[in-house]
Design a protein around this motif. Structure first.
Motif, mmCIF file in Angstrom:
data_model
loop_
_atom_site.group_PDB
_atom_site.id
_atom_site.type_symbol
_atom_site.label_atom_id
_atom_site.label_comp_id
_atom_site.label_asym_id
_atom_site.label_seq_id
_atom_site.Cartn_x
_atom_site.Cartn_y
_atom_site.Cartn_z
ATOM 1 N N ILE A 63 0.793 -0.962 -0.307
ATOM 2 C CA ILE A 63 -0.058 -0.201 0.074
ATOM 3 C C ILE A 63 0.977 1.225 0.048
ATOM 4 O O ILE A 63 2.209 1.271 0.754
ATOM 5 N N GLU B 265 -0.874 8.787 -1.179
ATOM 6 C CA GLU B 265 -1.667 9.707 -2.035
ATOM 7 C C GLU B 265 -1.721 9.089 -3.170
ATOM 8 O O GLU B 265 -2.541 8.432 -3.478
ATOM 9 N N ILE C 60 -3.525 5.582 -3.945
ATOM 10 C CA ILE C 60 -4.707 4.808 -2.934
ATOM 11 C C ILE C 60 -5.934 4.883 -4.201
ATOM 12 O O ILE C 60 -6.508 3.996 -3.863
ATOM 13 N N SER D 186 -4.154 0.135 -2.535
ATOM 14 C CA SER D 186 -5.077 0.416 -1.552
ATOM 15 C C SER D 186 -6.750 -0.384 -1.847
ATOM 16 O O SER D 186 -7.641 -1.084 -1.862
ATOM 17 N N THR E 73 3.160 -1.812 3.593
ATOM 18 C CA THR E 73 3.598 -1.115 2.665
ATOM 19 C C THR E 73 4.583 -1.163 1.894
ATOM 20 O O THR E 73 5.386 -1.795 1.372
ATOM 21 N N SER F 39 1.533 7.953 5.654
ATOM 22 C CA SER F 39 0.678 7.722 4.818
ATOM 23 C C SER F 39 -0.017 6.760 3.842
ATOM 24 O O SER F 39 -1.601 6.584 4.324
ATOM 25 N N GLU F 40 1.137 5.773 4.226
ATOM 26 C CA GLU F 40 0.676 4.957 3.743
ATOM 27 C C GLU F 40 0.073 3.497 4.442
ATOM 28 O O GLU F 40 -1.112 3.007 4.535
ATOM 29 N N GLU G 297 -2.033 4.866 6.863
ATOM 30 C CA GLU G 297 -3.491 5.614 7.318
ATOM 31 C C GLU G 297 -4.139 4.426 5.501
ATOM 32 O O GLU G 297 -4.919 3.961 6.240
ATOM 33 N N ASN G 298 -3.606 5.112 4.972
ATOM 34 C CA ASN G 298 -4.266 3.660 3.963
ATOM 35 C C ASN G 298 -4.453 2.831 4.612
ATOM 36 O O ASN G 298 -5.523 1.994 4.018
ATOM 37 N N ARG H 48 -6.946 2.297 6.462
ATOM 38 C CA ARG H 48 -8.188 2.368 6.683
ATOM 39 C C ARG H 48 -9.161 1.658 5.115
ATOM 40 O O ARG H 48 -10.680 1.424 6.098
#
Length: 436
Positions: free
Chosen positions: A40, A43, A46, A50, A77, A83-84, A86-87, A90
């Motif tokens: 993953i 942004e 995504i 993802s 990731t 940030s990765e 977090e994706n 999510r």
């Protein structure tokens, strides 16, 4: 007459006590989905990686059977960045499965982070807490039990690119975990991102295996050939040369990547649905992007076989393996008769508590490091003779819906070997002690 028969059948169903083995042989005892190398990104990614993982979770939701757990075997990731993660977190929040277990891969271990492994491990704990690892964990490796089956997760402990590092502490921990409640024919599932050296194609390369500790891990697994070792990392797709190795010193299964297969079946969006039965483990290959099963890539690991060669049974024997037990032994069997059923009787030692082989008696190899347990159908008290005492013990269990048995006693009480204790077993045991 029909009413009487229906009532009798209903009564028998009500009086059944189900134990570890399934009544219906076609029903798996436990199931899990396993995938690897989701990679993953932040942004920019995504909309693809993802979303591919999200599609995999939706596929699990629509699967016709139940799935007890999801395992992702590392490289969660692409670079281990916040940030990765977090994706990644999510997407996982929409999982239809509560039990999710994760392990770090080399891409998660800090090779692209200024803070190295320490920063990487902190991020792994922070964003993957609740998925096998705890937020306050001091080490990245752990184990768990799922529906009575042991799962052990090995993990690298430094940020060496591509390789893994398994410390001496982790090796000792692994050895202890392997021994915990181990049963001869009951699989122990071991998950590592990196494979062991010289297992699958490409693992001979130094950057494509677990690293210097491969031989030590192999030596431990040889003591427990019921281990099924699952790993990713090498990005070998379904069907690329060796995907499964079983040399009776452990079984090794390659888990293809969700993202970026380099060889074989190169489509993204793949995983295994794994079904665990009493006598086998079936890895069902799935392309969840296309929503199709790839049956020709399925892997079947047989369990009911002499994984320790010294306990192999003769072809003429009526005995048969059942987990870490040998069943089919008749009452009033002496040691000589018992040993005559084994191919390598001269290398075995049997401990008996009475004149006859009884339920619970152990058969050892000469070094006394391995053993199996004898089960005599109906002999729940373990004296090798079926009596009224055994009959009433099983009868009480049936009527009270609970059995006060030792661990091996429930197998002896299941006299018809159908996976549950019922009124039928009482009848069989009664006939045995009456010698009808």
């Amino acid at each position: 007459m029909k009413r009487f028969v229906c009532f009798g059948l209903s009564l028998l169903l009500l009086l059944s006590i189900s134990f570890e083995t399934p009544v219906m042989a076609k029903s798996p005892l436990m199931t899990f989905a396993i995938m690897s190398d989701t990679h993953i990104g932040g942004e920019k990614h995504i909309d693809n990686n993802s979303l591919i993982l999200k599609r995999g979770l939706e596929d699990i939701r629509s699967y016709e059977g139940s799935t007890d757990a999801l395992i992702i075997a590392g490289d969660l990731t692409d670079k281990g960045k916040a940030s990765e993660y977090e994706n990644f977190r999510r997407v996982l929040s929409g999982s239809p499965i509560d039990e999710i277990y994760l392990v770090m891969g080399n891409h998660d271990a800090g090779r692209d982070l200024t803070g190295g492994y320490e920063e990487a491990f902190d991020k792994f704990k922070k964003y993957c807490s609740g998925y096998g690892i705890d937020s306050d964990a001091r080490v990245p490796y752990y184990d768990t039990w799922i529906k009575g089956y042991h799962f052990i997760f090995l993990c690298t402990e430094d940020d060496t690119p591509d390789k893994a590092y398994i410390s001496e502490t982790q090796l000792k921990w692994f050895e202890a975990r392997l021994a915990e409640n181990a049963e001869l024919y009951k699989p122990i599932f071991v998950i590592s991102h990196n494979p062991l050296k010289n297992t699958f194609t490409r693992t001979h390369k130094d950057n494509e295996n677990i690293g210097p500790q491969s031989d030590q891990i192999k030596a431990l697994i040889e003591k427990y050939p019921q281990v099924i070792f699952m790993s990713g990392h090498v990005h070998n797709g379904f069907g690329y040369l060796s995907q499964y190795i079983n040399e009776e010193k452990g079984a090794f299964v390659n888990i293809p990547p969700v993202i970026g297969a380099d060889y074989g079946y190169e489509a993204d969006s793949v995983m295994y649905y794994t079904e665990v039965y009493k006598d086998k483990v079936v890895f069902r290959a799935r392309d969840f992007g296309k929503g199709v099963w790839l049956d020709h890539f399925d892997i079947v690991v047989a369990l009911n076989r002499p994984v320790y060669e010294e306990f192999a049974l003769k072809e003429t024997s009526d005995y048969r393996p059942r987990g870490s037990y040998v069943v089919g032994v008749k009452s009033k069997t002496n040691v000589k008769e018992f040993l005559s059923n084994f191919s390598y009787a001269e290398s075995l030692v049997c401990e008996v508590s009475d004149n006859f082989i009884g339920t619970g008696d152990k058969l050892f190899n000469k070094k006394r490091k391995r053993s199996i347990i004898a089960i005599i159908d109906g002999d729940v008290d373990g004296n090798g003779i079926i009596t009224t005492k055994d009959y009433f013990a099983v009868k009480r269990a049936v009527y009270n819906k609970v059995g006060d048995f030792k661990p091996w006693g429930k197998y002896a009480a299941d006299a018809d070997n159908d996976g549950c204790i019922s009124f039928y077993d009482c009848l069989i045991i009664k006939r045995k002690f009456l010698e009808v």
